[in-house]
Design an enzyme around this catalytic site. Structure first.
Site, PDB file in Angstrom:
ATOM      1  N   GLU A   3      11.610  49.531 -26.083  1.00  0.00           N
ATOM      2  CA  GLU A   3      13.047  49.481 -25.761  1.00  0.00           C
ATOM      3  C   GLU A   3      13.745  50.633 -26.469  1.00  0.00           C
ATOM      4  O   GLU A   3      13.537  50.863 -27.663  1.00  0.00           O
ATOM      5  CB  GLU A   3      13.656  48.154 -26.204  1.00  0.00           C
ATOM      6  CG  GLU A   3      15.176  48.075 -25.971  1.00  0.00           C
ATOM      7  CD  GLU A   3      15.778  46.737 -26.392  1.00  0.00           C
ATOM      8  OE1 GLU A   3      15.097  45.706 -26.181  1.00  0.00           O
ATOM      9  OE2 GLU A   3      16.902  46.724 -26.928  1.00  0.00           O
ATOM     10  N   GLU A  26      24.734  51.233 -28.785  1.00  0.00           N
ATOM     11  CA  GLU A  26      25.205  49.855 -28.906  1.00  0.00           C
ATOM     12  C   GLU A  26      26.405  49.837 -29.831  1.00  0.00           C
ATOM     13  O   GLU A  26      26.503  50.645 -30.770  1.00  0.00           O
ATOM     14  CB  GLU A  26      24.114  48.949 -29.469  1.00  0.00           C
ATOM     15  CG  GLU A  26      22.947  48.709 -28.541  1.00  0.00           C
ATOM     16  CD  GLU A  26      21.915  47.771 -29.149  1.00  0.00           C
ATOM     17  OE1 GLU A  26      21.803  46.625 -28.678  1.00  0.00           O
ATOM     18  OE2 GLU A  26      21.240  48.190 -30.106  1.00  0.00           O
TER      19      GLU A  26
END
Length: 567
Positions: free
Chosen positions: A160, A165
């Site tokens: 990932e 974020e």
């Protein structure tokens, strides 16, 4: 917002690529996939899949509390922007009712290696978790776009890549964003991350990028690298990034993002464009002008200086010695310094070096063989239990090692009755203190740089632990030599110069320097005296309470501590 014209896009890309060229290992030049969001209305279903299936039966991962929907109220294009909207509204799907809705988009495009640029504006409301990220195309997550056809691998073995974020870092400032890699070696609260502060996330657009090559992954904010992931060993455990990945855009609610503002109604992540670049031109030209030579050599390292030119702008160097092989990326025409470490002193090594490009075209003069002999180990070591403050039950090991103009200092505490140990390197003159790095157990190291061969340095170590501390004596070391010894100041009988002890009224000091800094503290650490005094000095302790005091004397001979007992 006005879109860029094709000429402006080309010009901006040229400027950005020049900026990135100095910061990333491989520059990707050809636009292979994009969405400019120029058509108002629903999202482009050719490019995007709306992932709505609850993968955990009744919920999403990480404690999120939203339903992802395919409603145009949660994801739509307007005036050149994609809007991913999180809303407070009851919504029932798959037999489950939730109080928030949002959207989670999967790209229908997957790729291996390249650069991703996403220009976006990010929401900041409490409890929101906006993310721009990638997953391995082989993930077996229920409901993911590629899962039914390619889903063979569990998370995190699929890899990932979190490009951006926000909202899940409560200890960081509000404008903090982070890039993170999740692999079998580190996932969840992964240590493979780096962050930076952006300006005015809520009102300003920024370009969030990842540059992914076979050698490293770099994260950029507005064209500037702020974190690079490049593990020394690349295997399935640390580097599942040798297979295709796809893009995800979403805004989650709650869970890891924390409590949602009770007054929250809705917010959105607004995206101007998503662009993916690779190098697609057929390359048949091999690297030329390949040279390799030996640089600096120490007892444990050999530097290799490599250079070649290639029309692609990048060169791949492969270095092999013994049973080991390493690969490095370099910029065409720019000398690449490669330091091979962990070598044995006074040993001859043969390095085979080859140059190629990303397509696999190889230099005609491959390989170049370089021979180098590491220098003899220049170091001294020993064991002692002498202390200038506190005491040692067993003692400590010490090592001073010269590495060029650097000196690597190691101290290992041998006492087994100390817990929570940290170490601080003490420089004797002028006095300074710096924390050391833990190697393993109670072994600590610190490298001091820019030292002159033949000069004498003097260092000791303070070991701090639960309930107290112990300080080693100072040791003098001749840089570039194998000699170290107990510092002269340590063997002086300081106890003869502070008397009487125990003391009732007058404490006499007879010190070596004309100026000496003294500090007298009690057992609780309270300072009673702090002043600069002459070589002969007296302290009137008649009014002091009965108990234990500590006298610190600092002068050109170093620092000495004496325990004073007041009767």
């Amino acid at each position: 917002m006005k879109k860029n014209t094709p000429f402006q896009v080309l010009f901006l890309f040229f400027l950005l690529s020049q900026l990135c060229h100095a910061q990333v290992d491989i520059v990707y030049n050809n636009l292979v996939w994009s969405d400019e969001f120029n058509t108002n209305g629903p999202i482009n279903s050719t490019n995007w899949f709306q992932q709505t299936q609850l993968p955990n039966g009744s919920s999403w991962f990480s404690g999120e509390v939203q339903h992802y929907t395919n409603q145009t109220t949660n994801s739509y294009v307007d005036n050149g922007f994609l809007h991913i909207v999180a809303k407070k509204e009851p919504y029932t799907d798959q037999g489950i009712t939730k109080q928030y809705t949002s959207a989670r988009l999967n790209s229908k495009f997957a790729f291996k290696y390249g650069r991703v640029d996403v220009r976006a504006k990010v929401p900041l409301e409490a409890g929101t978790w906006p993310a721009i990220w990638m997953l391995g195309k082989n993930i077996n997550e229920p409901g993911a776009y590629f899962a039914s056809t390619y889903g063979t691998t569990d998370w995190p073995a699929c890899g990932e890549t979190d490009i951006m974020e926000h909202g899940i870092f409560p200890s960081q400032p509000v404008n903090y964003i982070q890039g993170t890699l999740h692999t079998p070696s580190s996932f969840g609260n992964s240590v493979n991350n780096g962050g930076t502060i952006a300006s005015d996330l809520a009102n300003s657009y920024h370009i969030y990028s990842v540059n992914w090559s076979p050698f490293q992954i770099s994260f950029l904010l507005d064209g500037v690298v702020y974190y690079t992931y490049n593990p020394a060993v690349k295997d399935a455990n640390t580097w599942p990034f040798d297979k295709e990945q796809y893009l995800l855009l979403n805004v989650a609610m709650g869970g890891t993002a924390g409590n949602i503002d009770p007054n929250f109604t809705q917010t959105s992540m607004d995206i101007d464009y998503v662009r993916v670049y690779q190098n697609t031109l057929v390359d048949t030209e091999r690297p030329i002008n390949f040279t390799a030579s030996v640089g600096a050599v120490t007892s444990s390292t050999v530097e290799l200086l490599l250079n070649a030119t290639d029309n692609s702008g990048s060169v791949v160097y492969t270095v092999a010695y013994g049973t080991q092989t390493f690969t490095y990326a370099g910029t065409s025409g720019v000398q690449k310094s490669v330091v091979i470490s962990g070598l044995t002193p006074n040993t001859n090594y043969s390095f085979s070096v080859a140059a190629s490009d990303l397509t696999g075209n190889t230099a005609l003069n491959n390989p170049i063989v370089l021979n180098a002999t590491t220098t003899a180990l220049i170091a001294c070591s020993g064991t002692s239990s002498l202390a200038q403050q506190g005491s040692f039950t067993t003692g400590y090991n010490y090592t001073f090692q010269t590495l060029g103009t650097d000196v690597k200092i190691n101290f290992e505490l041998l006492d087994t009755d100390k817990v929570g140990v940290v170490a601080y390197l003490w420089k004797q003159t002028p006095f300074s203190e710096v924390q050391m790095t833990n190697v393993s157990g109670n072994n600590f190291t610190k490298t001091i740089t820019g030292q002159t061969p033949g000069s004498i340095i003097s260092y000791g170590v303070k070991f701090a632990y639960a309930g107290g501390l112990s300080v080693t004596n100072y040791f003098s070391y001749v840089v570039g030599n194998n000699n170290c010894s107990l510092s002269n100041a340590d063997v002086t009988e300081f106890k003869q110069l502070v008397y009487p002890n125990p003391v009732e009224n007058i404490l006499n000091l007879h010190l070596f320097d004309d100026q000496n800094k003294i500090t007298l503290t009690d057992i609780l650490g309270k300072t009673h005296i702090e002043e600069v005094v002459n070589s002969d000095h007296v302290i009137d302790m008649s009014s002091f309470k009965t108990g234990i005091y500590f006298l610190r004397v600092e002068n050109s001979h170093g620092i000495n501590y004496s325990k004073i007992i007041k009767k």
